[in-house]
Design an enzyme around this catalytic site. Structure first.
Site, PDB file in Angstrom:
ATOM      1  N   GLU A   1     -16.593  32.217 -32.786  1.00 20.27           N
ATOM      2  CA  GLU A   1     -17.951  33.892 -32.928  1.00 20.27           C
ATOM      3  C   GLU A   1     -18.688  32.786 -34.390  1.00 20.27           C
ATOM      4  O   GLU A   1     -17.784  31.771 -35.044  1.00 20.27           O
ATOM      5  CB  GLU A   1     -17.244  34.481 -33.411  1.00 20.27           C
ATOM      6  CG  GLU A   1     -18.233  35.106 -32.052  1.00 20.27           C
ATOM      7  CD  GLU A   1     -19.569  36.000 -32.133  1.00 20.27           C
ATOM      8  OE1 GLU A   1     -20.303  35.453 -32.545  1.00 20.27           O
ATOM      9  OE2 GLU A   1     -19.595  36.770 -31.724  1.00 20.27           O
ATOM     10  N   ASP A   2     -19.846  33.381 -34.448  1.00 21.27           N
ATOM     11  CA  ASP A   2     -19.867  32.813 -36.276  1.00 21.27           C
ATOM     12  C   ASP A   2     -20.240  33.640 -37.501  1.00 21.27           C
ATOM     13  O   ASP A   2     -19.421  33.463 -37.763  1.00 21.27           O
ATOM     14  CB  ASP A   2     -22.242  32.630 -35.918  1.00 21.27           C
ATOM     15  CG  ASP A   2     -22.638  33.581 -35.131  1.00 21.27           C
ATOM     16  OD1 ASP A   2     -21.339  34.640 -34.478  1.00 21.27           O
ATOM     17  OD2 ASP A   2     -23.741  33.719 -35.115  1.00 21.27           O
TER      18      ASP A   2
ATOM     19  N   PHE B   1     -26.597  40.076 -45.440  1.00 22.45           N
ATOM     20  CA  PHE B   1     -27.166  39.477 -44.590  1.00 22.45           C
ATOM     21  C   PHE B   1     -27.000  38.346 -44.827  1.00 22.45           C
ATOM     22  O   PHE B   1     -27.638  37.374 -45.531  1.00 22.45           O
ATOM     23  CB  PHE B   1     -28.691  39.957 -43.744  1.00 22.45           C
ATOM     24  CG  PHE B   1     -29.507  39.892 -42.666  1.00 22.45           C
ATOM     25  CD1 PHE B   1     -28.686  39.485 -41.587  1.00 22.45           C
ATOM     26  CD2 PHE B   1     -30.538  38.485 -42.397  1.00 22.45           C
ATOM     27  CE1 PHE B   1     -29.357  39.168 -39.959  1.00 22.45           C
ATOM     28  CE2 PHE B   1     -30.584  37.914 -41.285  1.00 22.45           C
ATOM     29  CZ  PHE B   1     -29.725  38.320 -40.696  1.00 22.45           C
TER      30      PHE B   1
ATOM     31  N   ASP C   1     -19.363  41.166 -37.507  1.00 18.73           N
ATOM     32  CA  ASP C   1     -20.097  42.705 -38.194  1.00 18.73           C
ATOM     33  C   ASP C   1     -19.442  43.520 -38.004  1.00 18.73           C
ATOM     34  O   ASP C   1     -18.181  43.884 -38.324  1.00 18.73           O
ATOM     35  CB  ASP C   1     -21.161  41.763 -38.193  1.00 18.73           C
ATOM     36  CG  ASP C   1     -22.424  43.206 -38.809  1.00 18.73           C
ATOM     37  OD1 ASP C   1     -21.216  43.830 -40.282  1.00 18.73           O
ATOM     38  OD2 ASP C   1     -23.444  43.003 -39.144  1.00 18.73           O
TER      39      ASP C   1
ATOM     40  N   ARG D   1     -31.435  28.210 -38.986  1.00 16.10           N
ATOM     41  CA  ARG D   1     -29.764  28.444 -38.449  1.00 16.10           C
ATOM     42  C   ARG D   1     -30.312  26.749 -39.099  1.00 16.10           C
ATOM     43  O   ARG D   1     -28.399  26.246 -38.969  1.00 16.10           O
ATOM     44  CB  ARG D   1     -30.271  27.365 -36.627  1.00 16.10           C
ATOM     45  CG  ARG D   1     -30.956  29.200 -36.121  1.00 16.10           C
ATOM     46  CD  ARG D   1     -30.385  28.796 -34.838  1.00 16.10           C
ATOM     47  NE  ARG D   1     -31.148  29.837 -33.777  1.00 16.10           N
ATOM     48  CZ  ARG D   1     -29.857  30.693 -33.366  1.00 16.10           C
ATOM     49  NH1 ARG D   1     -29.037  31.290 -34.035  1.00 16.10           N
ATOM     50  NH2 ARG D   1     -30.767  32.125 -32.617  1.00 16.10           N
TER      51      ARG D   1
HETATM   52  P1  5GP Z   1     -21.568  42.462 -34.296  1.00 16.70           P
HETATM   53  O1  5GP Z   1     -21.508  43.071 -32.899  1.00 16.70           O
HETATM   54  O2  5GP Z   1     -20.074  42.198 -34.900  1.00 16.70           O
HETATM   55  O3  5GP Z   1     -21.834  43.995 -35.446  1.00 16.70           O
HETATM   56  O4  5GP Z   1     -22.336  41.622 -34.656  1.00 16.70           O
HETATM   57  C1  5GP Z   1     -22.825  40.469 -33.331  1.00 16.70           C
HETATM   58  C2  5GP Z   1     -23.983  39.178 -33.893  1.00 16.70           C
HETATM   59  O5  5GP Z   1     -25.068  40.226 -34.623  1.00 16.70           O
HETATM   60  C3  5GP Z   1     -23.661  38.552 -34.720  1.00 16.70           C
HETATM   61  O6  5GP Z   1     -22.651  37.778 -33.107  1.00 16.70           O
HETATM   62  C4  5GP Z   1     -24.226  38.203 -35.250  1.00 16.70           C
HETATM   63  O7  5GP Z   1     -25.484  37.214 -33.908  1.00 16.70           O
HETATM   64  C5  5GP Z   1     -25.660  39.399 -35.212  1.00 16.70           C
HETATM   65  N1  5GP Z   1     -24.868  39.554 -37.040  1.00 16.70           N
HETATM   66  C6  5GP Z   1     -23.991  40.335 -37.777  1.00 16.70           C
HETATM   67  N2  5GP Z   1     -24.564  39.995 -38.847  1.00 16.70           N
HETATM   68  C7  5GP Z   1     -25.339  39.199 -39.072  1.00 16.70           C
HETATM   69  C8  5GP Z   1     -25.697  38.312 -40.306  1.00 16.70           C
HETATM   70  O8  5GP Z   1     -25.094  38.908 -41.752  1.00 16.70           O
HETATM   71  N3  5GP Z   1     -26.559  37.402 -40.195  1.00 16.70           N
HETATM   72  C9  5GP Z   1     -26.933  36.953 -39.007  1.00 16.70           C
HETATM   73  N4  5GP Z   1     -28.284  36.125 -38.659  1.00 16.70           N
HETATM   74  N5  5GP Z   1     -26.841  37.443 -37.763  1.00 16.70           N
HETATM   75  C10 5GP Z   1     -25.987  38.521 -38.137  1.00 16.70           C
END
Ligand code: 5GP
Length: 180
Positions: free
Chosen positions: A103-104, A156, A107, A169
Site C-alpha cells: 500500500e502507499d 495530506f 490513513d 504522482r
Molecule cells: P484509509 O482507508 O486508510 O483511510 O485511506 C485509503 C486511501 O486514501 C489510501 O490508500 C490513499 O489512496 C488515500 N489517502 C489517505 N491519505 C492520503 C494522503 O495523505 N494523500 C493521498 N494522496 N491519498 C491519501
C-alpha cells in the site's frame, strides 16, 4: 526539485526527500527478502497509489516472488467496518500463500481492513501489510501494518505515486499540504 510545489489549487512543501525514500525502501526490501526467502510470496499491489513504491520495493527484494494488482473502492455503509469493492479483480489465488499487501498509505485503515477480511476468507498461509506511509493519528481501525516506511503526521501528502486529484504522482519526493 523544488521544495515547494503547486498541485491544482493547493501548495505543498517537501516532507521526505527522494534520497530518504530510496534508502528506506531498500531497507524494507532487504527485510522482506530476509523474512520471505524461499517462500515465493505473493505481492498484492493496491492501485493506483502504490505503483511506484511497489516497483522500487520489489526490486529491492531479490527473492523468488509473484506480483498481482488490485484496485479498491471503499464505501462506508451502516456497518462500522465499511465495505470494499475490487474494481480490478485479482488474477492470483491467495489460498495457502504467503501474501504481502503493498500500500502507499494507511490513513484510517478502513479500506485495508475491509480488504484484509476479504482475503482472510480465502485462507492465506500468512497475510502481511507493507506500506510506505502510516498516519497513526488518523487510525480509526485496529490495523497495525507489519512493514512501515515512514510514520507521518496527519497531513495530506502527494508524490512518489500519491496524487491530489491525479496531480503530483510523478514527484520523486513526498510533499505535504502547507495551507491547512
Ligand atoms: P484509509 O482507508 O486508510 O483511510 O485511506 C485509503 C486511501 O486514501 C489510501 O490508500 C490513499 O489512496 C488515500 N489517502 C489517505 N491519505 C492520503 C494522503 O495523505 N494523500 C493521498 N494522496 N491519498 C491519501
Amino acid at each position: 526539485m523544488d521544495d515547494i510545489v503547486q498541485a491544482h489549487d493547493l501548495t505543498f512543501r517537501k516532507m521526505i526527500t527522494a534520497e530518504q525514500i530510496a534508502e528506506r525502501v531498500q531497507e524494507m526490501g532487504t527485510q522482506l527478502a530476509r523474512d520471505f526467502a524461499g517462500q515465493h510470496p505473493l505481492f498484492l499491489v493496491v492501485l493506483k497509489g502504490a505503483y511506484i513504491f511497489a516497483a522500487d520495493l520489489l526490486r529491492a527484494c531479490p527473492i523468488d516472488q509473484e506480483l498481482a494488482f488490485v484496485r479498491l473502492s471503499s464505501y462506508q455503509g451502516t456497518r462500522s467496518s465499511g465495505t470494499v469493492r475490487m474494481d480490478l479483480e485479482m488474477t492470483a489465488t491467495v489460498t495457502d500463500r504467503q501474501v504481502i499487501i503493498v500500500e502507499d498509505i494507511v490513513d484510517t485503515g478502513r479500506t485495508l481492513e475491509a480488504f484484509r477480511q476479504k482475503l482472510l476468507a480465502d485462507d492465506p498461509a500468512d497475510l502481511k501489510i507493507a506500506t510506505l506511509l502510516h498516519k497513526p493519528e488518523a487510525q480509526a481501525f485496529d490495523l497495525i501494518p507489519d512493514y512501515v516506511g515512514f510514520t507521518i503526521p496527519n497531513e495530506f501528502v502527494i508524490g512518489y505515486g500519491l496524487d491530489y486529484d491525479e496531480a503530483g504522482r510523478h514527484l520523486p519526493a513526498i510533499y505535504q499540504r502547507t495551507d491547512t
